[in-house]
Design an enzyme around this catalytic site. Structure first.
Site, PDB file in Angstrom:
ATOM      1  N   TYR A 190      48.759  39.596  41.748  1.00 17.25           N
ATOM      2  CA  TYR A 190      47.653  38.715  41.346  1.00 17.25           C
ATOM      3  C   TYR A 190      47.502  38.751  39.835  1.00 17.25           C
ATOM      4  O   TYR A 190      47.886  39.712  39.168  1.00 17.25           O
ATOM      5  CB  TYR A 190      46.337  39.122  42.034  1.00 17.25           C
ATOM      6  CG  TYR A 190      45.765  40.441  41.569  1.00 17.25           C
ATOM      7  CD1 TYR A 190      44.887  40.505  40.491  1.00 17.25           C
ATOM      8  CD2 TYR A 190      46.095  41.628  42.218  1.00 17.25           C
ATOM      9  CE1 TYR A 190      44.354  41.712  40.060  1.00 17.25           C
ATOM     10  CE2 TYR A 190      45.566  42.845  41.798  1.00 17.25           C
ATOM     11  CZ  TYR A 190      44.688  42.879  40.722  1.00 17.25           C
ATOM     12  OH  TYR A 190      44.171  44.077  40.302  1.00 17.25           O
ATOM     13  N   CYS A 191      46.953  37.672  39.283  1.00 19.29           N
ATOM     14  CA  CYS A 191      46.711  37.571  37.843  1.00 19.29           C
ATOM     15  C   CYS A 191      45.574  36.570  37.637  1.00 19.29           C
ATOM     16  O   CYS A 191      44.951  36.124  38.604  1.00 19.29           O
ATOM     17  CB  CYS A 191      47.977  37.169  37.098  1.00 19.29           C
ATOM     18  SG  CYS A 191      48.781  35.689  37.751  1.00 19.29           S
ATOM     19  N   THR A 192      45.296  36.199  36.412  1.00 21.99           N
ATOM     20  CA  THR A 192      44.099  35.408  36.109  1.00 21.99           C
ATOM     21  C   THR A 192      44.093  34.064  36.826  1.00 21.99           C
ATOM     22  O   THR A 192      43.189  33.766  37.610  1.00 21.99           O
ATOM     23  CB  THR A 192      43.978  35.182  34.592  1.00 21.99           C
ATOM     24  OG1 THR A 192      43.997  36.443  33.932  1.00 21.99           O
ATOM     25  CG2 THR A 192      42.676  34.450  34.265  1.00 21.99           C
ATOM     26  N   ILE A 219      42.941  35.029  40.314  1.00 18.60           N
ATOM     27  CA  ILE A 219      41.595  35.566  40.452  1.00 18.60           C
ATOM     28  C   ILE A 219      40.551  34.465  40.331  1.00 18.60           C
ATOM     29  O   ILE A 219      39.519  34.484  41.014  1.00 18.60           O
ATOM     30  CB  ILE A 219      41.347  36.648  39.382  1.00 18.60           C
ATOM     31  CG1 ILE A 219      42.365  37.768  39.511  1.00 18.60           C
ATOM     32  CG2 ILE A 219      39.937  37.212  39.481  1.00 18.60           C
ATOM     33  CD1 ILE A 219      42.480  38.648  38.276  1.00 18.60           C
TER      34      ILE A 219
END
Length: 295
Positions: A190-192, A219
């Site tokens: 997961y990342c921004t 996210i």
């Protein structure tokens, strides 16, 4: 009344003439009075823009008319405000550049991009699908695809957070063998906004990780769906003058001031030219933190 917004977007698609795209995008943004950062490469486009809502909507509509950008992934958040000229307060200027990569892993030759996006990436999960997978697999691993300072103020519960200061260090971290014990476990990256995990998940799969997923939309989209009432904890670091954002009025505070230790989610660039750190620092300790890290 003018409404300030921030638009986060990307798409992986083969681009035969990135420089022509750069000129078009810069002209479009200038005409619409938008500020922010756009990166373009032979692999696609990645950007964050701030400005008035109607101008951003027009930008998005015009950009998606270009065939390669029809599948562009766009996410919205609240802007801090607009100045007297209706320009975003969250970005000091407009920057549109061509680079080898639209997200800098330092491995452009490893990335394969086709008409449908990244080739060989992890299986996509929407927020609801992520919850279903977490309920099904009690050995599920959340793997943070961001830099360690971003994770210091917010992350998924019990996530693995690699000790990397920038995205380019991920390849070395994966090749070091430090995460080989996860190769037989289900892993969600997961990342921004989802873009870094498009690449990271493909790098992990090519290195023998057997069951790799990516949180589609990152996210930001998860926060839109579940806020702080799911598996996410804390604040989200953002790459503009806001520093961080939350999804509700009851977000957990995970960060601690690097000087006094008080709980805070306040992120700032060090103001001292000798200090290039991103700092978790309370308002009272701002200057002291910069002096300490520059020493």
């Amino acid at each position: 009344m003018a409404v300030p917004k921030v638009l986060l977007f990307y798409v992986f698609a083969p681009l035969p003439d990135p420089e022509a795209i750069r000129l078009w995008q810069r002209d479009l943004c200038e005409r619409l009075n938008l500020r922010g950062r756009i990166l373009i490469s032979p692999h696609g486009i990645n950007g964050t823009l701030g400005g008035e809502l109607d101008a951003l909507k027009r930008y998005l509509r015009v950009t998606k008319e270009y065939g390669a950008f029809r599948a562009l992934d766009a996410k919205w958040s609240e802007g801090s405000g607009l100045n007297a000229d209706n320009a975003s307060l969250d970005f000091p200027r407009l920057s549109v550049k061509v680079r080898d990569e639209i997200v800098s892993f330092g491995a452009p030759d490893e990335l394969q991009v086709g008409p449908d996006g990244v080739v060989g990436g992890g299986a996509r999960l929407d927020p609801e699908g992520l919850h279903a997978l977490a309920a099904e697999k009690d050995d599920l691993v959340f793997f943070d695809g961001r830099n360690r300072f971003e994770a210091s103020i917010g992350r998924f519960r019990d996530a693995v957070v690699p000790d990397v200061a920038n995205t380019r260090e991920f390849v070395e971290a994966l090749d070091s063998g430090a995460y080989d014990h996860l190769k037989d476990r289900p892993v969600v990256t997961y990342c921004t906004g989802g873009i870094r995990c498009e690449v990271l998940s493909s790098l992990m799969r090519s290195r023998g990780f057997q069951e790799v997923y990516q949180l589609d939309g990152g996210i930001v989209r998860y926060g839109e769906a579940f806020g702080d009432d799911g598996l996410w904890e804390g604040s989200l670091y953002v790459f503009d003058d806001r520093g961080s954002m939350t999804f509700s009025d009851h977000a957990a505070v995970l960060g601690h001031c690097s000087i006094c230790g008080v709980a805070t989610s306040r992120m700032r660039n060090c103001v001292d030219p000798a200090c290039r750190e991103q700092l978790v620092v309370c308002e009272e300790c701002d200057v002291a933190a910069c002096e300490a890290h520059a020493a």
